[in-house]
Design a protein around this motif. Sequence first.
Motif, PDB file in Angstrom:
ATOM      1  N   ALA A  44     -15.009  -2.346   7.060  1.00  0.00           N
ATOM      2  CA  ALA A  44     -16.116  -1.868   7.886  1.00  0.00           C
ATOM      3  C   ALA A  44     -16.436  -2.859   8.996  1.00  0.00           C
ATOM      4  O   ALA A  44     -16.691  -2.471  10.142  1.00  0.00           O
ATOM      5  N   ALA A  45     -16.416  -4.154   8.682  1.00  0.00           N
ATOM      6  CA  ALA A  45     -16.710  -5.174   9.688  1.00  0.00           C
ATOM      7  C   ALA A  45     -15.681  -5.155  10.812  1.00  0.00           C
ATOM      8  O   ALA A  45     -16.028  -5.300  11.988  1.00  0.00           O
ATOM      9  N   ARG A  46     -14.407  -4.970  10.467  1.00  0.00           N
ATOM     10  CA  ARG A  46     -13.366  -4.899  11.500  1.00  0.00           C
ATOM     11  C   ARG A  46     -13.613  -3.724  12.437  1.00  0.00           C
ATOM     12  O   ARG A  46     -13.518  -3.849  13.661  1.00  0.00           O
ATOM     13  N   LEU A  47     -13.937  -2.568  11.860  1.00  0.00           N
ATOM     14  CA  LEU A  47     -14.152  -1.375  12.680  1.00  0.00           C
ATOM     15  C   LEU A  47     -15.386  -1.515  13.564  1.00  0.00           C
ATOM     16  O   LEU A  47     -15.384  -1.101  14.725  1.00  0.00           O
ATOM     17  N   VAL A  48     -16.452  -2.093  13.010  1.00  0.00           N
ATOM     18  CA  VAL A  48     -17.664  -2.302  13.805  1.00  0.00           C
ATOM     19  C   VAL A  48     -17.368  -3.227  14.981  1.00  0.00           C
ATOM     20  O   VAL A  48     -17.813  -2.997  16.108  1.00  0.00           O
ATOM     21  N   ARG A  75     -19.808   3.686  -3.987  1.00  0.00           N
ATOM     22  CA  ARG A  75     -20.232   2.292  -3.842  1.00  0.00           C
ATOM     23  C   ARG A  75     -21.548   2.158  -3.094  1.00  0.00           C
ATOM     24  O   ARG A  75     -22.410   1.367  -3.465  1.00  0.00           O
ATOM     25  N   PHE A  76     -21.687   2.899  -1.986  1.00  0.00           N
ATOM     26  CA  PHE A  76     -22.794   2.639  -1.065  1.00  0.00           C
ATOM     27  C   PHE A  76     -23.734   3.817  -0.861  1.00  0.00           C
ATOM     28  O   PHE A  76     -24.743   3.677  -0.175  1.00  0.00           O
ATOM     29  N   GLY A  81     -26.214   3.186   3.715  1.00  0.00           N
ATOM     30  CA  GLY A  81     -26.077   2.250   2.609  1.00  0.00           C
ATOM     31  C   GLY A  81     -24.957   1.253   2.853  1.00  0.00           C
ATOM     32  O   GLY A  81     -25.081   0.064   2.534  1.00  0.00           O
ATOM     33  N   LEU A  82     -23.862   1.731   3.428  1.00  0.00           N
ATOM     34  CA  LEU A  82     -22.751   0.841   3.774  1.00  0.00           C
ATOM     35  C   LEU A  82     -23.177  -0.160   4.845  1.00  0.00           C
ATOM     36  O   LEU A  82     -22.908  -1.364   4.734  1.00  0.00           O
ATOM     37  N   LEU A  83     -23.852   0.328   5.885  1.00  0.00           N
ATOM     38  CA  LEU A  83     -24.284  -0.569   6.956  1.00  0.00           C
ATOM     39  C   LEU A  83     -25.308  -1.581   6.460  1.00  0.00           C
ATOM     40  O   LEU A  83     -25.318  -2.733   6.905  1.00  0.00           O
TER      41      LEU A  83
END
Length: 237
Positions: A44-48, A75-76, A81-83
Amino acid sequence: MTLTEAPDTEVPDTDAPDTEAPDDDRTAERADAARNRARLLAAAARLVAEQGAQSVTMQEVAEAAGVGKGTLFRRFGDRDGLLLALLDEAEAEFLEAYTSGPPPLGPGAPARERLVAFGSALFERMAEGGDGDGGGGGDGGGDSDLGAALGRQLLHERRQASDTARAFHQHVSTLLREAGVEGDHEMLAHALLAFANFEAADFLRKERDVPVERLRATWADLVRRVTRAEEGARAPE
């Protein structure tokens, strides 16, 4: 700010370990779950960073992490929730800076100076986080602050419920108390932080052309007025 990427080898999803499994097996399953979580957050961090938080979908994160989308939702819960989880991970460096870093942001300076430094850092990070593109702006470049970029994409209610927001509030409330301010420290902390939230800062910067330097100066003025008011009340004694 970057997050440590998990290894590329996928491990089984182990959200619900077998209660009958031996202790060693349960320990291994918990370790697998932690690795899976780190893998998802790293993806997720890479995509952001590459395309901005507002453009990232759960499907894209699942594909980048090499897992099914259902795993991500288990999970989230949802995209917010993921963010939120990614926000708390990304804020670890700033948390360390204001809790144990050098003064005036960290310990060692008077409480009033630390309050001024904290608000100043918040506004600087909002500016570094951009104006709503949520990260790299789609070209993978720039040095945008990941924590600020993520926070801007979350609904106010969800952001306020995050561990990061609670830590900010506790920090400001504690410093007000240490500065000798009397009254309801919790509500005063909410009042100060309301000025330093994304909605207020973005409106003032984009709609009223207020530079970040003026926002920082106003925060410092608010802090001085709150603390000086209490000093003035005690002076006759």
